[in-house]
Motif scaffolding. Structure first.
Motif, PDB file in Angstrom:
ATOM      1  N   GLU A  15     101.848  -7.749 -74.774  1.00  0.00           N
ATOM      2  CA  GLU A  15     101.517  -8.229 -76.118  1.00  0.00           C
ATOM      3  C   GLU A  15     101.879  -7.170 -77.172  1.00  0.00           C
ATOM      4  OE1 GLU A  15      98.920 -10.876 -77.682  1.00  0.00           O
ATOM      5  OE2 GLU A  15     100.556 -11.810 -76.596  1.00  0.00           O
ATOM      6  N   TYR A  16     101.604  -5.912 -76.852  1.00  0.00           N
ATOM      7  CA  TYR A  16     101.898  -4.831 -77.798  1.00  0.00           C
ATOM      8  C   TYR A  16     103.393  -4.725 -78.051  1.00  0.00           C
ATOM      9  CZ  TYR A  16     102.156  -0.108 -79.721  1.00  0.00           C
ATOM     10  OH  TYR A  16     102.427   0.969 -80.524  1.00  0.00           O
ATOM     11  N   VAL A  17     104.193  -4.788 -76.991  1.00  0.00           N
ATOM     12  CA  VAL A  17     105.638  -4.646 -77.127  1.00  0.00           C
ATOM     13  C   VAL A  17     106.246  -5.848 -77.842  1.00  0.00           C
ATOM     14  CG1 VAL A  17     107.811  -4.462 -75.860  1.00  0.00           C
ATOM     15  CG2 VAL A  17     105.825  -3.128 -75.133  1.00  0.00           C
ATOM     16  N   GLY A  23      96.465  -6.372 -85.880  1.00  0.00           N
ATOM     17  CA  GLY A  23      95.247  -5.972 -86.572  1.00  0.00           C
ATOM     18  C   GLY A  23      94.497  -4.854 -85.868  1.00  0.00           C
ATOM     19  N   ALA A  24      93.164  -4.961 -85.882  1.00  0.00           N
ATOM     20  CA  ALA A  24      92.305  -3.928 -85.307  1.00  0.00           C
ATOM     21  C   ALA A  24      92.521  -3.793 -83.808  1.00  0.00           C
ATOM     22  CB  ALA A  24      90.835  -4.244 -85.602  1.00  0.00           C
ATOM     23  N   ALA A  25      92.838  -4.908 -83.132  1.00  0.00           N
ATOM     24  CA  ALA A  25      93.081  -4.852 -81.690  1.00  0.00           C
ATOM     25  C   ALA A  25      94.293  -3.979 -81.380  1.00  0.00           C
ATOM     26  CB  ALA A  25      93.290  -6.262 -81.141  1.00  0.00           C
ATOM     27  N   ARG A  26      95.327  -4.071 -82.202  1.00  0.00           N
ATOM     28  CA  ARG A  26      96.519  -3.238 -81.995  1.00  0.00           C
ATOM     29  C   ARG A  26      96.202  -1.758 -82.213  1.00  0.00           C
ATOM     30  NH1 ARG A  26     101.865  -4.595 -81.684  1.00  0.00           N
ATOM     31  NH2 ARG A  26     103.350  -2.901 -82.079  1.00  0.00           N
ATOM     32  N   LYS A  27      95.394  -1.462 -83.234  1.00  0.00           N
ATOM     33  CA  LYS A  27      95.032  -0.073 -83.492  1.00  0.00           C
ATOM     34  C   LYS A  27      94.194   0.495 -82.345  1.00  0.00           C
ATOM     35  CE  LYS A  27      95.153  -0.514 -88.524  1.00  0.00           C
ATOM     36  NZ  LYS A  27      94.372  -0.452 -89.781  1.00  0.00           N
ATOM     37  N   ARG A  28      93.259  -0.326 -81.807  1.00  0.00           N
ATOM     38  CA  ARG A  28      92.463   0.130 -80.667  1.00  0.00           C
ATOM     39  C   ARG A  28      93.361   0.410 -79.466  1.00  0.00           C
ATOM     40  NH1 ARG A  28      88.950  -4.135 -82.169  1.00  0.00           N
ATOM     41  NH2 ARG A  28      89.723  -5.372 -80.404  1.00  0.00           N
ATOM     42  N   SER A 118      91.486 -12.053 -86.992  1.00  0.00           N
ATOM     43  CA  SER A 118      90.718 -12.053 -85.763  1.00  0.00           C
ATOM     44  C   SER A 118      90.842 -10.725 -85.039  1.00  0.00           C
ATOM     45  CB  SER A 118      91.204 -13.176 -84.836  1.00  0.00           C
ATOM     46  OG  SER A 118      90.598 -13.063 -83.562  1.00  0.00           O
ATOM     47  N   THR A 119      89.745 -10.190 -84.517  1.00  0.00           N
ATOM     48  CA  THR A 119      89.771  -8.954 -83.757  1.00  0.00           C
ATOM     49  C   THR A 119      89.299  -9.188 -82.336  1.00  0.00           C
ATOM     50  OG1 THR A 119      87.525  -8.407 -84.505  1.00  0.00           O
ATOM     51  CG2 THR A 119      89.355  -7.573 -85.817  1.00  0.00           C
ATOM     52  N   GLN A 120      89.054 -10.421 -81.940  1.00  0.00           N
ATOM     53  CA  GLN A 120      88.608 -10.732 -80.598  1.00  0.00           C
ATOM     54  C   GLN A 120      89.493 -11.839 -80.056  1.00  0.00           C
ATOM     55  OE1 GLN A 120      84.499 -11.792 -80.934  1.00  0.00           O
ATOM     56  NE2 GLN A 120      83.802  -9.692 -81.119  1.00  0.00           N
ATOM     57  N   GLY A 121      89.769 -11.754 -78.759  1.00  0.00           N
ATOM     58  CA  GLY A 121      90.583 -12.792 -78.160  1.00  0.00           C
ATOM     59  C   GLY A 121      90.903 -12.473 -76.731  1.00  0.00           C
ATOM     60  N   GLN A 228      95.953 -15.947 -65.591  1.00  0.00           N
ATOM     61  CA  GLN A 228      94.556 -15.691 -65.936  1.00  0.00           C
ATOM     62  C   GLN A 228      94.505 -14.952 -67.259  1.00  0.00           C
ATOM     63  OE1 GLN A 228      92.559 -16.961 -63.613  1.00  0.00           O
ATOM     64  NE2 GLN A 228      90.567 -16.506 -64.505  1.00  0.00           N
ATOM     65  N   LEU A 229      93.654 -15.407 -68.170  1.00  0.00           N
ATOM     66  CA  LEU A 229      93.468 -14.733 -69.457  1.00  0.00           C
ATOM     67  C   LEU A 229      92.529 -13.543 -69.296  1.00  0.00           C
ATOM     68  CD1 LEU A 229      93.029 -18.054 -71.384  1.00  0.00           C
ATOM     69  CD2 LEU A 229      94.769 -16.387 -71.994  1.00  0.00           C
ATOM     70  N   VAL A 230      92.834 -12.465 -70.008  1.00  0.00           N
ATOM     71  CA  VAL A 230      91.989 -11.262 -69.964  1.00  0.00           C
ATOM     72  C   VAL A 230      91.640 -10.858 -71.388  1.00  0.00           C
ATOM     73  CG1 VAL A 230      92.959 -10.427 -67.792  1.00  0.00           C
ATOM     74  CG2 VAL A 230      94.015  -9.749 -69.938  1.00  0.00           C
ATOM     75  N   ASP A 231      90.526 -10.139 -71.537  1.00  0.00           N
ATOM     76  CA  ASP A 231      90.054  -9.710 -72.847  1.00  0.00           C
ATOM     77  C   ASP A 231      90.919  -8.586 -73.399  1.00  0.00           C
ATOM     78  OD1 ASP A 231      87.649 -11.306 -73.187  1.00  0.00           O
ATOM     79  OD2 ASP A 231      86.853 -10.162 -71.506  1.00  0.00           O
ATOM     80  N   PHE A 232      90.989  -8.535 -74.751  1.00  0.00           N
ATOM     81  CA  PHE A 232      91.521  -7.346 -75.407  1.00  0.00           C
ATOM     82  C   PHE A 232      90.637  -7.021 -76.589  1.00  0.00           C
ATOM     83  CE2 PHE A 232      93.793 -10.662 -77.833  1.00  0.00           C
ATOM     84  CZ  PHE A 232      93.646 -10.216 -79.108  1.00  0.00           C
TER      85      PHE A 232
END
Length: 232
Positions: A15-17, A23-28, A118-121, A228-232
């Protein structure tokens, strides 16, 4: 620092690449990547795997005034009138040096989507049997959206479509959408019930169906992939 979880790390790295981690998820993730050599290796792996996709993006020439705007923000004109000539020459040297770095940064700015609110998903990467990435999926818990990005390697079958199914905990599949192919992206809105069930089961499947999707509301063709979906 989060504990290592191979499947989650692989999904987040892809997802990052690709650029859909925002947003905040990318910074984390970037902060976490600085702490984890193993995670950096996974990012490098996806960068190599997805390099052919990057080469398919069309070139874009930035507006001429963009460079002036960047320079003004980085190097505003000094307010004092007694700036020494030597300081002025040094300023122009740093402007030239920073311009080299900005040339690379600008490419990232052009192709990075605007941050999401959104910061959760949850995320998932659908892979072939040869571990070739096919689709990257990102579900937002905040606005009940599901975004699917097809890699260019996913070819369209004549007269057939790939259909995405949510696998409920009971085992009953629920059709979500016909998937994009050949580098296309699709974003859909989930109902409250679909979003709730998606976060519970985390299981998705993809079947090969007639054009437009299954005519029965249940899979009629072969089920080709599970993820399978996983948290980020």
């Amino acid at each position: 620092m989060k504990p290592d979880h191979f499947e989650r790390n692989q999904a987040l790295a892809s997802e990052y690449v690709v650029g859909t981690l925002q947003g905040a998820a990318r910074k984390r993730f970037e902060h976490w990547m600085m702490e984890s050599p193993r995670l950096r290796r996974q990012v490098w792996y996806w960068e190599r795997r997805l390099e052919p996709f990057n080469n398919t993006l069309p070139k874009t020439t930035p507006p001429a005034q963009l460079w002036d705007q960047i320079e003004q923000r980085l190097f505003p004109e000094p307010q004092a009138s007694n700036v020494a000539a030597g300081q002025g020459q040094g300023l122009w040297f740093w402007r030239w040096s920073a311009g080299l770095a900005m040339a690379a940064l600008l490419v990232v700015l052009i192709w990075t989507p605007l941050p999401s609110q959104s910061t959760q998903g949850v995320v998932a990467v659908v892979q072939s049997e040869q571990a070739q990435p096919l689709w990257v999926m990102n579900a937002s818990a905040a606005d009940h959206s599901l975004t699917m990005k097809a890699l260019p390697s996913v070819a369209t079958n004549t007269g057939q479509d790939f259909e995405l199914w949510l696998l409920l905990e009971s085992g009953v599949p629920v059709s979500l959408t016909v998937l994009p192919t050949e580098g296309a992206e699709l974003r859909i809105q989930l109902s409250n019930e679909q979003a709730r069930e998606l976060l519970k089961s985390r299981s998705l499947a993809i079947s090969l169906e007639p054009k437009g999707g299954s005519p029965t509301g249940q899979p009629t063709g072969p089920v080709l992939y599970h993820t399978q979906l996983v948290d980020f």
